[in-house]
Scaffold this motif. Structure first.
Motif, PDB file in Angstrom:
ATOM      1  N   ASP A 183       1.047  -1.436   0.217  1.00 27.18           N
ATOM      2  CA  ASP A 183      -0.368  -0.309   0.299  1.00 27.18           C
ATOM      3  C   ASP A 183       0.822   1.096  -0.093  1.00 27.18           C
ATOM      4  OD1 ASP A 183      -2.015  -1.394  -0.085  1.00 27.18           O
ATOM      5  OD2 ASP A 183      -3.128  -1.565   2.258  1.00 27.18           O
ATOM      6  N   ASN A 184       1.753   1.112  -0.431  1.00 28.19           N
ATOM      7  CA  ASN A 184       3.393   1.657   0.583  1.00 28.19           C
ATOM      8  C   ASN A 184       3.957   1.895  -0.634  1.00 28.19           C
ATOM      9  OD1 ASN A 184       1.973   3.621   2.917  1.00 28.19           O
ATOM     10  ND2 ASN A 184       1.673   1.693   3.828  1.00 28.19           N
ATOM     11  N   PRO A 185       4.400   2.019  -1.765  1.00 35.84           N
ATOM     12  CA  PRO A 185       4.549   1.577  -2.796  1.00 35.84           C
ATOM     13  C   PRO A 185       6.560   2.266  -2.502  1.00 35.84           C
ATOM     14  CG  PRO A 185       3.273   2.375  -3.751  1.00 35.84           C
ATOM     15  CD  PRO A 185       3.078   2.403  -2.337  1.00 35.84           C
ATOM     16  N   GLN A 186       6.070   3.519  -2.257  1.00 32.00           N
ATOM     17  CA  GLN A 186       7.443   4.728  -2.140  1.00 32.00           C
ATOM     18  C   GLN A 186       7.703   5.418  -0.491  1.00 32.00           C
ATOM     19  OE1 GLN A 186       8.373   6.268  -4.810  1.00 32.00           O
ATOM     20  NE2 GLN A 186       6.801   5.257  -6.576  1.00 32.00           N
ATOM     21  N   SER A 187       7.013   5.031  -0.136  1.00 27.96           N
ATOM     22  CA  SER A 187       7.632   5.865   1.565  1.00 27.96           C
ATOM     23  C   SER A 187       7.940   3.959   2.647  1.00 27.96           C
ATOM     24  CB  SER A 187       6.138   6.386   1.845  1.00 27.96           C
ATOM     25  OG  SER A 187       5.140   6.270   2.119  1.00 27.96           O
ATOM     26  N   TRP A 188       7.309   3.015   2.162  1.00 30.81           N
ATOM     27  CA  TRP A 188       7.108   1.585   2.839  1.00 30.81           C
ATOM     28  C   TRP A 188       8.156   1.984   3.629  1.00 30.81           C
ATOM     29  CZ3 TRP A 188      10.459  -2.729   3.416  1.00 30.81           C
ATOM     30  CH2 TRP A 188      11.897  -2.108   2.218  1.00 30.81           C
ATOM     31  N   PRO A 189       9.451   1.618   2.962  1.00 31.26           N
ATOM     32  CA  PRO A 189      10.801   1.531   4.319  1.00 31.26           C
ATOM     33  C   PRO A 189      10.022   2.131   6.290  1.00 31.26           C
ATOM     34  CG  PRO A 189      11.892   1.876   2.683  1.00 31.26           C
ATOM     35  CD  PRO A 189      10.109   2.566   2.591  1.00 31.26           C
ATOM     36  N   THR A 190       9.469   3.656   5.794  1.00 29.27           N
ATOM     37  CA  THR A 190       9.465   4.314   7.058  1.00 29.27           C
ATOM     38  C   THR A 190       7.615   3.865   7.625  1.00 29.27           C
ATOM     39  OG1 THR A 190       8.947   6.262   5.659  1.00 29.27           O
ATOM     40  CG2 THR A 190      10.631   6.416   6.839  1.00 29.27           C
ATOM     41  N   LYS A 191       7.269   3.844   6.277  1.00 33.61           N
ATOM     42  CA  LYS A 191       5.689   3.756   6.846  1.00 33.61           C
ATOM     43  C   LYS A 191       5.702   2.520   7.525  1.00 33.61           C
ATOM     44  CE  LYS A 191       3.135   7.265   4.716  1.00 33.61           C
ATOM     45  NZ  LYS A 191       1.443   8.151   5.151  1.00 33.61           N
TER      46      LYS A 191
END
Length: 111
Positions: free
Chosen positions: A25-33
């Motif tokens: 669901d968060n392809p750009q921000s998954w490392p932090t989210k």
């Protein structure tokens, strides 16, 4: 599938599923989210009694299998004897029938 990941998927299914959904669901921000969910997967896999027992008692067998697949990436079938040793150890390490039933088999892992 990596054998340890198969065990984690078996014993920590809900944590792994939540983390996977977050990443998707968060392809750009998954490392932090998704960092907190990743910690939950890690915590589950490192504290689950069944995984701990197998890791502790079958460490040597898993290392032999891991070494084999790393050195034979295009011929993983040559590692089936090492994989069988790990599974045999895992079944022996199981203290109850449920863990024995949950331990993957070479046929499942090869699929």
């Amino acid at each position: 599938m990596n054998v340890v990941m198969e065990l984690v998927a078996k014993f920590c299914h809900s944590e792994l599923e939540a983390y996977g959904s977050c990443v998707q669901d968060n392809p750009q921000s998954w490392p932090t989210k998704c960092a907190e969910l990743k910690k939950k997967v890690s915590n589950c896999s490192s504290t689950h009694p069944s995984i701990q027992r197998i890791k502790r008692e079958c460490h040597k067998q898993f290392q032999m299998y891991d070494y084999c697949i790393r050195n034979n990436p295009s011929e993983v079938e040559v590692c089936l004897p090492a994989l069988q040793e790990f599974f045999t150890c895992g079944h022996s390490a199981a203290s109850d029938q449920q863990l024995k039933d949950d331990m993957p088999t070479p046929q499942k892992a090869a699929a």
